[in-house]
Design an enzyme around this catalytic site. Structure first.
Site, PDB file in Angstrom:
ATOM      1  N   LYS A  44       0.853  -1.197   0.000  1.00  0.00           N
ATOM      2  CA  LYS A  44       0.000   0.000   0.000  1.00  0.00           C
ATOM      3  C   LYS A  44       0.883   1.241   0.000  1.00  0.00           C
ATOM      4  O   LYS A  44       1.916   1.284   0.698  1.00  0.00           O
ATOM      5  CB  LYS A  44      -0.901  -0.033   1.242  1.00  0.00           C
ATOM      6  CG  LYS A  44      -1.956   1.070   1.271  1.00  0.00           C
ATOM      7  CD  LYS A  44      -2.898   0.891   2.458  1.00  0.00           C
ATOM      8  CE  LYS A  44      -3.981   1.954   2.481  1.00  0.00           C
ATOM      9  NZ  LYS A  44      -4.895   1.804   3.639  1.00  0.00           N
ATOM     10  N   SER A  48      -9.775   1.735   2.602  1.00  0.00           N
ATOM     11  CA  SER A  48      -8.898   2.473   1.727  1.00  0.00           C
ATOM     12  C   SER A  48      -7.838   1.626   1.036  1.00  0.00           C
ATOM     13  O   SER A  48      -7.240   2.069   0.060  1.00  0.00           O
ATOM     14  CB  SER A  48      -8.214   3.588   2.512  1.00  0.00           C
ATOM     15  OG  SER A  48      -7.366   3.031   3.508  1.00  0.00           O
ATOM     16  N   SER A  94      -9.968  -0.624   6.797  1.00  0.00           N
ATOM     17  CA  SER A  94      -9.384  -0.525   5.455  1.00  0.00           C
ATOM     18  C   SER A  94      -8.646  -1.737   4.932  1.00  0.00           C
ATOM     19  O   SER A  94      -8.265  -1.761   3.765  1.00  0.00           O
ATOM     20  CB  SER A  94      -8.449   0.680   5.384  1.00  0.00           C
ATOM     21  OG  SER A  94      -9.224   1.834   5.233  1.00  0.00           O
TER      22      SER A  94
HETATM   23  N1  GLN Z   1     -13.402   4.003   5.938  1.00  0.00           N
HETATM   24  C1  GLN Z   1     -12.729   4.434   7.122  1.00  0.00           C
HETATM   25  C2  GLN Z   1     -12.326   5.878   6.981  1.00  0.00           C
HETATM   26  O1  GLN Z   1     -12.625   6.429   5.994  1.00  0.00           O
HETATM   27  C3  GLN Z   1     -11.551   3.568   7.394  1.00  0.00           C
HETATM   28  C4  GLN Z   1     -10.309   3.958   6.737  1.00  0.00           C
HETATM   29  C5  GLN Z   1      -9.118   3.156   7.124  1.00  0.00           C
HETATM   30  O2  GLN Z   1      -9.240   2.127   7.810  1.00  0.00           O
HETATM   31  N2  GLN Z   1      -7.951   3.652   6.753  1.00  0.00           N
HETATM   32  O3  GLN Z   1     -11.737   6.467   7.831  1.00  0.00           O
END
Ligand code: GLN
Length: 476
Positions: free
Chosen positions: A79, A154, A178
């Protein structure tokens, strides 16, 4: 089966048995990237030449009769918020478009000892803020299982790369779901380890008290191998735990006899897709058949998790993202003076969601509202953590949906941030409590979209999660 469709542990056996070479395998993955990247867009950058060079080095070792690690010679995606020395690390943000880290994140340094082949940096929501990868500053990623749908986020690029056979495995990061949600949307395995189990050093911070790096893989065995490689204490991360790291592959035992699995009634809430609910309940029934005891439990503060998370995460993000001022890192847009330069840089180069969160975060932290919002959210966080403490007095693992729906259509929620935030209802409580969770595929909807369920464990009990996940996987 093509080489790029296989798991890491299968490929390891072929490599050490000299049935294939790492160059051959890496080429198969790079060819797949050439064929499919145009329609999937899993990567921000592809490190083709370095990958082939690294594969050659592994092949030489094998030819010389030297041993290699289980992930040695096997192509992976990282990532793009995990620092890789000499390889651009953008967080899918225009503000870091030119950032080449001078050091490796601890997870990368640990992995290098195993000599995996990094084929590229995976796309993501900008600074890991989002649940669909549509917030990337560069391009959207399509779900390889249904190109008109999101891969989740994400870590959508990481999950899409693995599901699309453009990498054998990947690293993601999970602040509020995410790793698990994209794994579920793409039909692969994803684990968020216990907070502190894996070093965050070199993971570009989004919300430091919630962030955790973890594996996205094709099966549970690979998940255990990757966790083995990245877990452990790190002097560079004061929140990493000193607890000894077990050999996670020892947990890969097909047996759930004697295990009590809790089904939290609050996680099967209104608004949940019926096909998802059916698939998750049928996973619970499978466990029962295999000898586990199923118990309905209550996690009474679940309803407040989203509100608490969307105050705490933006508050930490607003603080963490202050460092992008056009001075020390990344891209700069000039101005008439230094303040004007900072304003121009941040205005032009942060995307809309990042700006929204910086504003919410600073608002929640501001003098007049700190007690009402931020402090209150911290208190709710404690209540949520206590819910789990109580529940784990009676059960060994908790089984729940990973997300309330399967992958949604690209564009479906981009204009409705609140709706998007509500998608995180099943994943954020774990991050608030610091607990480990794993998402495992458990079937498909009538339109062939993958469905995943989630197992939640006690702190530092990744082993029980892996055992239960492995047992389920053997049944499929
Ligand atoms: N969807 C969540 C957010 O927007 C989780 C994001 C994540 O785990 N990086 O914060």
């Amino acid at each position: 089966m093509n080489l790029n469709e296989m798991t890491a542990h299968e490929l390891h056996d072929l490599l050490v048995g000299k049935k294939i070479s790492s160059v051959e395998l890496t080429t198969a993955v790079l060819d797949q990237i050439d064929r499919t990247e145009g329609s999937i867009g899993a990567y921000v950058s592809i490190t083709r030449d370095q990958a082939i060079d690294a594969a050659r080095a592994v092949d030489k070792k094998l030819a010389d009769g030297e041993s290699i690690g289980v992930l040695g010679g096997i192509p992976c995606a990282i990532k793009d918020n995990i620092c890789t020395k000499g390889i651009t690390t953008t967080c899918a943000s225009k503000i870091l478009e030119n950032f080449v880290p001078p050091y490796d994140a601890t997870v990368i340094a640990k992995l290098r000892a195993e000599e995996p082949i990094i084929v590229g940096k995976a796309n993501m929501d900008e600074f890991a803020m989002g649940g669909s990868t549509e917030n990337s500053g560069f391009h959207v990623t399509h779900n390889p299982r249904a190109l008109d749908r999101v891969p989740g986020g994400s870590s959508g690029g990481s999950a899409a790369a693995v599901a699309g056979n453009e990498a054998i495995w990947a690293l993601g990061s999970d602040t509020g779901g995410s790793i698990r949600q994209p794994a579920s949307f793409c039909g692969v395995v994803g684990m968020k380890p216990t907070y502190g189990r894996v070093s965050r050093y070199g993971l570009v911070a989004y919300a430091s008290s919630l962030d955790q790096i973890g594996p996205i893989t094709k099966d549970v065995t690979d998940c255990a191998h990757v966790l083995n490689a990245i877990a452990g204490h790190d002097d560079m991360d004061s929140t990493s735990t000193a607890a000894p790291v077990p050999d996670y592959t020892k947990a890969l035992v097909s047996d759930v006899g004697g295990l009590t699995i809790g089904l939290p009634k609050e996680y099967f809430a209104e608004g949940m897709d019926v096909e998802v609910e059916r698939a998750v309940r049928s996973a619970a029934a499978t466990y029962e058949k295999l000898g586990a005891k199923i118990k309905t439990i209550s996690l009474p503060h679940t309803d407040y998790a989203i509100s608490a998370y969307y105050l705490i995460a933006p508050a930490e993000a607003a603080t963490n993202l202050e460092r992008y001022d056009g001075v020390s890192y990344g891209v700069r847009i000039d101005g008439v003076d230094v303040v004007d330069m900072m304003k121009n840089t941040r205005t032009a180069l942060f995307g809309a969601e990042v700006k929204r969160r910086i504003m919410i975060g600073n608002y929640a932290l501001s003098a007049g509202y700190y007690d009402a919002y931020y402090l209150k959210a911290l208190k709710v966080r404690t209540l949520i953590r206590n819910d789990f403490v109580e529940a784990f007095k009676d059960v060994d693992v908790i089984l729940a949906p990973t997300a309330p729906t399967a992958a949604f259509k690209l564009g479906e929620m981009v204009d409705d941030p609140l709706k998007m935030y509500l998608q995180d209802v099943c994943t954020v409580p774990l991050n608030l409590a610091g607990l480990p969770g794993i998402s495992i595929p458990c079937g498909e909807t009538s339109t062939s979209l993958p469905i995943g369920f989630q197992l939640i464990g006690r702190a530092l009990d990744e082993e029980t999660l892996l055992r239960a996940a492995f047992t389920y996987e053997q049944q499929r």
